[in-house]
Design a protein around this motif. Structure first.
Motif, PDB file in Angstrom:
ATOM      1  N   ASP A 124       0.830  -1.211   0.000  1.00  0.00           N
ATOM      2  CA  ASP A 124       0.000   0.000   0.000  1.00  0.00           C
ATOM      3  C   ASP A 124       0.861   1.256   0.000  1.00  0.00           C
ATOM      4  N   ALA A 125       1.944   1.229   0.749  1.00  0.00           N
ATOM      5  CA  ALA A 125       2.827   2.393   0.811  1.00  0.00           C
ATOM      6  C   ALA A 125       3.492   2.635  -0.541  1.00  0.00           C
ATOM      7  N   LEU A 126       3.896   1.569  -1.203  1.00  0.00           N
ATOM      8  CA  LEU A 126       4.521   1.721  -2.520  1.00  0.00           C
ATOM      9  C   LEU A 126       3.502   2.207  -3.543  1.00  0.00           C
ATOM     10  N   ASP A 127       2.273   1.766  -3.414  1.00  0.00           N
ATOM     11  CA  ASP A 127       1.211   2.248  -4.306  1.00  0.00           C
ATOM     12  C   ASP A 127       0.962   3.741  -4.103  1.00  0.00           C
ATOM     13  N   ARG A 128       0.989   4.188  -2.835  1.00  0.00           N
ATOM     14  CA  ARG A 128       0.798   5.615  -2.571  1.00  0.00           C
ATOM     15  C   ARG A 128       1.952   6.430  -3.139  1.00  0.00           C
ATOM     16  N   LEU A 129       3.163   5.893  -3.029  1.00  0.00           N
ATOM     17  CA  LEU A 129       4.323   6.584  -3.613  1.00  0.00           C
ATOM     18  C   LEU A 129       4.168   6.684  -5.125  1.00  0.00           C
ATOM     19  N   ALA A 130       3.710   5.611  -5.744  1.00  0.00           N
ATOM     20  CA  ALA A 130       3.482   5.620  -7.190  1.00  0.00           C
ATOM     21  C   ALA A 130       2.428   6.654  -7.564  1.00  0.00           C
ATOM     22  N   GLY A 131       1.418   6.804  -6.716  1.00  0.00           N
ATOM     23  CA  GLY A 131       0.385   7.805  -6.974  1.00  0.00           C
ATOM     24  C   GLY A 131       0.947   9.213  -6.963  1.00  0.00           C
ATOM     25  N   LEU A 132       1.863   9.498  -6.045  1.00  0.00           N
ATOM     26  CA  LEU A 132       2.501  10.814  -6.009  1.00  0.00           C
ATOM     27  C   LEU A 132       3.311  11.056  -7.272  1.00  0.00           C
ATOM     28  N   SER A 163       7.559  10.384   2.256  1.00  0.00           N
ATOM     29  CA  SER A 163       7.046   9.014   2.224  1.00  0.00           C
ATOM     30  C   SER A 163       8.189   8.009   2.275  1.00  0.00           C
ATOM     31  N   ILE A 164       9.264   8.317   1.554  1.00  0.00           N
ATOM     32  CA  ILE A 164      10.432   7.428   1.553  1.00  0.00           C
ATOM     33  C   ILE A 164      11.082   7.425   2.931  1.00  0.00           C
ATOM     34  N   MET A 165      11.221   8.611   3.523  1.00  0.00           N
ATOM     35  CA  MET A 165      11.813   8.679   4.850  1.00  0.00           C
ATOM     36  C   MET A 165      10.962   7.892   5.858  1.00  0.00           C
ATOM     37  N   ARG A 166       9.655   8.014   5.732  1.00  0.00           N
ATOM     38  CA  ARG A 166       8.768   7.286   6.650  1.00  0.00           C
ATOM     39  C   ARG A 166       8.893   5.782   6.446  1.00  0.00           C
ATOM     40  N   ALA A 167       9.013   5.366   5.168  1.00  0.00           N
ATOM     41  CA  ALA A 167       9.111   3.936   4.869  1.00  0.00           C
ATOM     42  C   ALA A 167      10.427   3.332   5.359  1.00  0.00           C
ATOM     43  N   SER A 168      11.428   4.176   5.614  1.00  0.00           N
ATOM     44  CA  SER A 168      12.696   3.658   6.137  1.00  0.00           C
ATOM     45  C   SER A 168      12.544   3.140   7.565  1.00  0.00           C
ATOM     46  N   GLN A 169      11.469   3.581   8.258  1.00  0.00           N
ATOM     47  CA  GLN A 169      11.197   3.166   9.643  1.00  0.00           C
ATOM     48  C   GLN A 169      12.385   3.455  10.564  1.00  0.00           C
ATOM     49  N   ASN A 170      13.051   4.598  10.292  1.00  0.00           N
ATOM     50  CA  ASN A 170      14.234   4.948  11.071  1.00  0.00           C
ATOM     51  C   ASN A 170      14.058   6.371  11.595  1.00  0.00           C
ATOM     52  N   ASP A 171      13.671   6.499  12.860  1.00  0.00           N
ATOM     53  CA  ASP A 171      13.430   7.824  13.434  1.00  0.00           C
ATOM     54  C   ASP A 171      14.696   8.653  13.542  1.00  0.00           C
ATOM     55  N   VAL A 172      15.840   8.019  13.696  1.00  0.00           N
ATOM     56  CA  VAL A 172      17.095   8.762  13.764  1.00  0.00           C
ATOM     57  C   VAL A 172      17.370   9.454  12.433  1.00  0.00           C
ATOM     58  N   PHE A 229      12.782   0.870  -6.449  1.00  0.00           N
ATOM     59  CA  PHE A 229      12.058   0.290  -5.314  1.00  0.00           C
ATOM     60  C   PHE A 229      11.280  -0.948  -5.750  1.00  0.00           C
ATOM     61  N   ARG A 230      10.657  -0.859  -6.903  1.00  0.00           N
ATOM     62  CA  ARG A 230       9.821  -1.968  -7.365  1.00  0.00           C
ATOM     63  C   ARG A 230      10.648  -3.214  -7.672  1.00  0.00           C
ATOM     64  N   ARG A 231      11.874  -3.024  -8.177  1.00  0.00           N
ATOM     65  CA  ARG A 231      12.697  -4.196  -8.471  1.00  0.00           C
ATOM     66  C   ARG A 231      13.611  -4.560  -7.300  1.00  0.00           C
ATOM     67  N   GLU A 232      13.430  -3.853  -6.166  1.00  0.00           N
ATOM     68  CA  GLU A 232      14.157  -4.123  -4.924  1.00  0.00           C
ATOM     69  C   GLU A 232      15.661  -4.012  -5.113  1.00  0.00           C
ATOM     70  N   ASP A 233      16.082  -2.947  -5.780  1.00  0.00           N
ATOM     71  CA  ASP A 233      17.497  -2.683  -6.053  1.00  0.00           C
ATOM     72  C   ASP A 233      17.993  -1.613  -5.079  1.00  0.00           C
ATOM     73  N   ALA A 234      18.547  -2.055  -3.954  1.00  0.00           N
ATOM     74  CA  ALA A 234      18.976  -1.123  -2.911  1.00  0.00           C
ATOM     75  C   ALA A 234      20.121  -0.228  -3.371  1.00  0.00           C
ATOM     76  N   ASP A 235      21.074  -0.782  -4.115  1.00  0.00           N
ATOM     77  CA  ASP A 235      22.212   0.014  -4.587  1.00  0.00           C
ATOM     78  C   ASP A 235      21.748   1.146  -5.486  1.00  0.00           C
ATOM     79  N   ALA A 236      20.867   0.811  -6.429  1.00  0.00           N
ATOM     80  CA  ALA A 236      20.367   1.831  -7.349  1.00  0.00           C
ATOM     81  C   ALA A 236      19.556   2.883  -6.608  1.00  0.00           C
ATOM     82  N   ALA A 237      18.743   2.469  -5.641  1.00  0.00           N
ATOM     83  CA  ALA A 237      17.919   3.411  -4.888  1.00  0.00           C
ATOM     84  C   ALA A 237      18.790   4.435  -4.171  1.00  0.00           C
ATOM     85  N   GLN A 238      19.838   3.957  -3.515  1.00  0.00           N
ATOM     86  CA  GLN A 238      20.724   4.879  -2.805  1.00  0.00           C
ATOM     87  C   GLN A 238      21.466   5.792  -3.780  1.00  0.00           C
ATOM     88  N   ARG A 239      21.944   5.236  -4.860  1.00  0.00           N
ATOM     89  CA  ARG A 239      22.705   6.016  -5.839  1.00  0.00           C
ATOM     90  C   ARG A 239      21.840   7.096  -6.485  1.00  0.00           C
TER      91      ARG A 239
END
Length: 259
Positions: A124-132, A163-172, A229-239
């Motif tokens: 659902d969170a990824l769908d909302r991101l796609a909507g934005l 939304s991405i920051m929230r999805a990281s689930q990292n308050d720090v 995000f959809r292909r679960e590529d962490a390296d590409a997401a960070q880059r």
């Protein structure tokens, strides 16, 4: 016009949920905090201005309690300075401050983007991101630009990043990133950030009739991030996220006049 209505709907629902930072603030304090932050970052309240709770309460038609709470948060964020003898005063932000904050934000948001993949996105969170992302594209595809349209697109941009920051689930990470927001985020910093605008030629501070190149590039990077995000590529997401945030610094550096 239907697309614009949809964008406004997401603003009303998501802004109150995702942008409620810091999380422990009461609704009245949060509203005052957002108003004061925007007034300070856009120069409506000038640097070195002494911030008196009574005067601000009268200006915003609220009690002094949420004003004092908001000022304490802004002090923690580095937007205002506090001393026992002088009270709260608006911090004078420099071009170097803005560039430094973008550098740090790029690293933090790059980590956040990677973390969302490592921890996994809720469907659902990824769908909302796609909507934005889709609404941002719809705005640009109309081929028109104005201050109002700019604000609408930048609002979606802000919600995309939150939304991405929230999805990281990292308050720090979330709290650290909030400390870097010392320049306006709901529009072009070249025009709205006083420290930057003072050094930018007039031609670069005008609002064009069609979507500017840097916004088109930013939208394309949003789409590139969503694909990662959809292909679960962490390296590409960070880059991609790191490059995406740093693009603002590179553009501002290129158009600022030497002093």
């Amino acid at each position: 016009m239907e697309q614009a209505t949809d964008a406004a709907g997401i603003e009303e629902v998501e802004a109150g949920e995702i942008m409620a930072e810091p999380q422990q603030t009461e609704p009245a304090t949060h509203s005052v905090l957002m108003q004061l932050r925007e007034m300070i970052l856009t120069g409506k309240i000038a640097p070195d201005t002494k911030l008196r709770a009574e005067a601000l309460a009268s200006l915003l038609n609220v009690s002094r309690t949420p004003i004092r709470s908001a000022l304490a948060v802004l002090s923690a964020e580095g937007v205002v300075n506090y001393s026992v003898n002088r009270g709260y005063m608006v911090r004078a932000v420099t071009v170097r401050d803005v560039f430094d904050s973008i550098d740090v934000r790029a690293s933090l948001e790059g980590i956040a983007a990677r973390t969302t993949v490592d921890r996994g996105w809720e469907p659902d969170a990824l769908d909302r991101l796609a909507g934005l992302v889709e609404q941002g594209r719809a705005i640009l595809d109309r081929g028109e630009w104005s201050e109002t349209i700019e604000h609408d697109w930048y609002q979606l941009n802000w919600l995309f990043h939150r939304s991405i920051m929230r999805a990281s689930q990292n308050d720090v990470l979330r709290n650290a990133t909030r400390m870097t927001l010392i320049y306006p985020v709901l529009g072009d910093a070249a025009r709205l950030c006083p420290a930057i605008a003072a050094s930018v030629p007039q031609r670069h501070r005008q609002v064009p009739p069609t979507p500017p190149a840097h916004v088109l590039e930013s939208q394309a990077e949003h789409e590139e991030l969503l694909a990662a995000f959809r292909r679960e590529d962490a390296d590409a997401a960070q880059r991609v996220m790191t490059r995406h945030v740093l693009a603002t610094r590179h553009r501002l550096h290129a158009i600022i006049m030497p002093r």
